[in-house]
Scaffold this active site. Sequence first.
Site, PDB file in Angstrom:
ATOM      1  N   GLN A 167      49.615 -33.752  25.583  1.00 11.79           N
ATOM      2  CA  GLN A 167      49.925 -34.722  24.527  1.00 11.79           C
ATOM      3  C   GLN A 167      51.430 -35.011  24.485  1.00 11.79           C
ATOM      4  O   GLN A 167      52.247 -34.095  24.433  1.00 11.79           O
ATOM      5  CB  GLN A 167      49.441 -34.185  23.162  1.00 11.79           C
ATOM      6  CG  GLN A 167      49.635 -35.135  22.013  1.00 11.79           C
ATOM      7  CD  GLN A 167      48.799 -36.418  22.135  1.00 11.79           C
ATOM      8  OE1 GLN A 167      47.637 -36.381  22.489  1.00 11.79           O
ATOM      9  NE2 GLN A 167      49.417 -37.548  21.857  1.00 11.79           N
ATOM     10  N   ASP A 205      44.857 -39.241  31.868  1.00 14.41           N
ATOM     11  CA  ASP A 205      45.695 -40.209  31.136  1.00 14.41           C
ATOM     12  C   ASP A 205      46.147 -41.345  32.058  1.00 14.41           C
ATOM     13  O   ASP A 205      46.599 -42.392  31.590  1.00 14.41           O
ATOM     14  CB  ASP A 205      46.939 -39.505  30.568  1.00 14.41           C
ATOM     15  CG  ASP A 205      46.811 -39.205  29.083  1.00 14.41           C
ATOM     16  OD1 ASP A 205      46.022 -39.895  28.407  1.00 14.41           O
ATOM     17  OD2 ASP A 205      47.506 -38.289  28.599  1.00 14.41           O
ATOM     18  N   LYS A 225      40.768 -36.670  19.614  1.00 12.88           N
ATOM     19  CA  LYS A 225      40.300 -36.668  21.007  1.00 12.88           C
ATOM     20  C   LYS A 225      39.269 -35.553  21.218  1.00 12.88           C
ATOM     21  O   LYS A 225      38.228 -35.770  21.840  1.00 12.88           O
ATOM     22  CB  LYS A 225      41.503 -36.475  21.953  1.00 12.88           C
ATOM     23  CG  LYS A 225      42.397 -37.709  22.018  1.00 12.88           C
ATOM     24  CD  LYS A 225      43.710 -37.447  22.750  1.00 12.88           C
ATOM     25  CE  LYS A 225      44.613 -38.683  22.671  1.00 12.88           C
ATOM     26  NZ  LYS A 225      45.933 -38.479  23.282  1.00 12.88           N
TER      27      LYS A 225
END
Length: 292
Positions: free
Chosen positions: A97, A120, A53
């Site tokens: 994460q 997200d 990412k």
Amino acid sequence: MAAQIIDGFSIAQNVRAGVGEKVKELQAQGVIPCLAVVLVGENPASISYVTGKEKALAEAGMKSLDIRLPEQTTEEELLQRIDTLNKDSSVHGILVQLPLPQHIDEDRIITAIKPEKDVDGFHPVNVGNMMIGKKSFLPCTPHGVLVLLKTMGIETKGKHVVIVGRSNIVGKPLGILFTRREYNATVTICHTGTKDLSYHTKQADILVAAAGSPGMITADMVKPGAVVIDVGVNRIPDASKKSGFRLCGDVDFEGVKEVASHITPVPKGVGPMTIAMLVFNTLEAAVASIKA
Ligand code: NDP
């Protein structure tokens, strides 16, 4: 005839290049989109995702704030970090994460992220807005699947989509998005409580596997000519690889490609799209922050 392989890697590169162009425009206005990437602990898969990412963000001309915290970090310490990032106007997005260590309540952490920075798309405010069709960050993997289909010119309207998996980050949101008028699909969502799974999968015009079960979708479970999207990413021990493992999807690729019309490979299918849509959402967050 063997299926057409959907090249998620190239499609994702195009999405990221498009975002990169828009980042240049923002840079001219003195804004560099910045994503805080928070990793707690040393889960090897998570480290690899975070690295991928951050690389993609850098390639698109964005900044990432790399925050690595030890496994023993407490929930309160993590909440404190998020509070600081929420208040920092140079940080446009925050990604924590998952999975988090067991002693940390993931829901509490996700809910602590400011919805405007929740790139997200997991915060209940974003999930709720997505559900009722209002503007929100779309979760990256479901969004990536839809962009893949659109780019390939695969029609979803009036099609029967069968999704195997009902998680909050893939199966459920994807089902909701497919029923939006712009996609107009009819959706069946399967899970471990589904009786006769293959009865359902064989009805699919578009079959999405998001179960986390290596190779579970076999050729006999697929209607000839169906489009098969494999979201699964499973690490299989493989002594012949330097890493000691290989990646495999939820679909038995070799068998199913002989039956399907289109199929995504693993790797280089849905995975790169997830990252591309994260980069896209970070841009959106930065643009919105200027307008706010
Ligand atoms: P979860 O474990 O949260 O959910 C899996 C879902 O699949 C559950 O709803 C479960 O049912 C269902 N399921 C599992 N086995 C079966 C089975 N045999 N029959 C029917 N249903 C089944 O997983 P995620 O949604 O987080 O991830 C799914 C897969 O996608 C994983 O391999 C993950 O690594 C991958 N992934 C890939 C991403 C990418 O970018 N490519 C991004 C995110 C995930 P039940 O609810 O009844 O338990």
